[in-house]
Scaffold this active site. Structure first.
Site, mmCIF file in Angstrom:
data_model
loop_
_atom_site.group_PDB
_atom_site.id
_atom_site.type_symbol
_atom_site.label_atom_id
_atom_site.label_comp_id
_atom_site.label_asym_id
_atom_site.label_seq_id
_atom_site.Cartn_x
_atom_site.Cartn_y
_atom_site.Cartn_z
ATOM 1 N N HIS A 54 -10.168 13.857 30.892
ATOM 2 C CA HIS A 54 -10.959 12.967 30.046
ATOM 3 C C HIS A 54 -11.663 11.934 30.901
ATOM 4 O O HIS A 54 -11.433 11.849 32.115
ATOM 5 C CB HIS A 54 -10.101 12.325 28.953
ATOM 6 N N HIS A 56 -11.751 8.586 31.170
ATOM 7 C CA HIS A 56 -11.270 7.249 31.545
ATOM 8 C C HIS A 56 -11.227 7.089 33.066
ATOM 9 O O HIS A 56 -10.960 8.046 33.803
ATOM 10 C CB HIS A 56 -9.901 6.982 30.938
ATOM 11 N N ASP A 58 -9.292 5.953 35.331
ATOM 12 C CA ASP A 58 -8.156 6.299 36.171
ATOM 13 C C ASP A 58 -7.911 7.806 36.250
ATOM 14 O O ASP A 58 -6.986 8.242 36.942
ATOM 15 C CB ASP A 58 -6.892 5.567 35.695
ATOM 16 N N HIS A 59 -8.734 8.574 35.581
ATOM 17 C CA HIS A 59 -8.651 10.036 35.665
ATOM 18 C C HIS A 59 -9.910 10.667 36.260
ATOM 19 O O HIS A 59 -9.859 11.815 36.702
ATOM 20 C CB HIS A 59 -8.404 10.633 34.276
ATOM 21 N N HIS A 110 -6.237 11.102 22.157
ATOM 22 C CA HIS A 110 -6.414 9.965 23.064
ATOM 23 C C HIS A 110 -7.904 9.653 23.196
ATOM 24 O O HIS A 110 -8.326 8.505 23.081
ATOM 25 C CB HIS A 110 -5.795 10.298 24.414
ATOM 26 N N ASP A 134 -3.614 12.762 29.172
ATOM 27 C CA ASP A 134 -3.001 11.782 28.283
ATOM 28 C C ASP A 134 -2.814 12.315 26.870
ATOM 29 O O ASP A 134 -2.529 11.543 25.950
ATOM 30 C CB ASP A 134 -3.851 10.507 28.251
ATOM 31 N N HIS A 173 0.516 10.477 33.582
ATOM 32 C CA HIS A 173 1.126 9.190 33.921
ATOM 33 C C HIS A 173 2.635 9.295 34.020
ATOM 34 O O HIS A 173 3.264 10.122 33.352
ATOM 35 C CB HIS A 173 0.794 8.134 32.863
#
Length: 283
Positions: A54, A56, A58-59, A110, A134, A173
């Protein structure tokens, strides 16, 4: 198929999947490209593709730098918001990397464009794997940010929950301890939760990852996959599965806020430390 688990940032995981005969490699959720390339070099493999779950930061934030360092790299995902995307994938599409098959599974919840990746090798005794970002984590799932509770329910129970029980779950995570503490609040009488929590505490003390789990394990202790179970319904006061899930998500968010989340300044420092010069966004 060999999977390298790569902890980065505060609690993220990147993955490097290696086809052991051709030495081709696929990366999942690149947040820290230089760290990834260190491992690519150490393993002596050819990195050809990035699979992003996805958009975001941090990905996906490392995609642009990685693409600059590796011209011709394919960056794949289901959401046009993914940084440096070269091709958009669709639900049910299948890819092939040597002997490794990949089935793309759209799992909104998410985010609306969240894609999970189911990998397997034919005529191989090793179990398949799902890289769930996520959408599904050990004993939990990501916050529902963009999709309906019904969509999230279908993603968890119909799309991911119907995979072979031996499937290894590689999530985005290291949230296992908090997830299991919440699961214990939901089902205080669940012996599987109690045993997994004890195991996870030992892993945490030894600074070891808790991934992967297996889908069969998740069905025993993950409340978000157990919305039809009486103790979970009783905890939420709801009966319809999607309503149970929605209530669980709200309770989990409240539980998380009470658990001393990382301050924004600390998260920004970690981003700077790893070369991610952008404003951190919600996971």
């Amino acid at each position: 198929m060999k999977v390298k688990v790569i902890p980065v940032l505060e609690d993220n995981y990147m993955y490097l999947v290696i086809e052991e005969h051709t030495r081709e490699a696929v990366a999942v959720d690149v947040a820290v490209p230089k760290r990834l390339l260190e491992i690519v070099g150490r393993e002596g493999v050819s990195l050809t593709t990035v699979l992003t779950t996805h958009h975001h930061w941090d990905h996906a934030r490392g995609n642009a730098e990685l693409a600059r360092l590796r011209p011709g790299l394919a960056v794949l995902g289901a959401d046009e918001r993914i940084c440096a995307l070269t091709r958009r994938l669709v639900h049910g599409e299948e890819l092939r990397f040597g002997a490794i098959h990949v089935r793309c599974l759209l799992t909104p919840g998410h985010t609306s464009g969240h894609m999970s990746y189911f990998l397997w090798e034919e005529e191989c005794p090793d179990p398949p794997a799902v890289f769930s970002g996520d959408a599904l984590s050990v004993a939990g799932c990501g916050l529902r940010l963009e999709s309906t509770a019904q969509q999230m329910y279908e993603s968890l129970t119909e799309t991911l929950g119907s995979l072979p029980p031996e499937t290894k779950v590689f999530c985005g995570h290291e949230h296992t301890l908090g997830n299991l503490e919440f699961a214990q609040k939901v089902e205080p009488g669940n012996d599987h939760v109690r045993a997994k929590l004890s195991w996870a505490k030992k892993r945490d003390e030894d600074d070891l990852p808790t991934v992967p789990s297996t889908l069969s394990e998740e069905l025993l202790y993950n409340p978000f996959l157990r919305v039809a179970e009486e103790p979970v319904r009783k905890f939420t006061g709801k009966a319809a599965p999607a309503e149970v899930l929605e209530a669980l998500c709200k309770e989990r968010a409240s539980f998380q806020r009470a658990a001393e989340p990382l301050q924004p300044q600390a998260r920004a420092f970690l981003a700077l430390q790893w070369g991610l010069l952008g404003t951190p966004r919600q996971k």
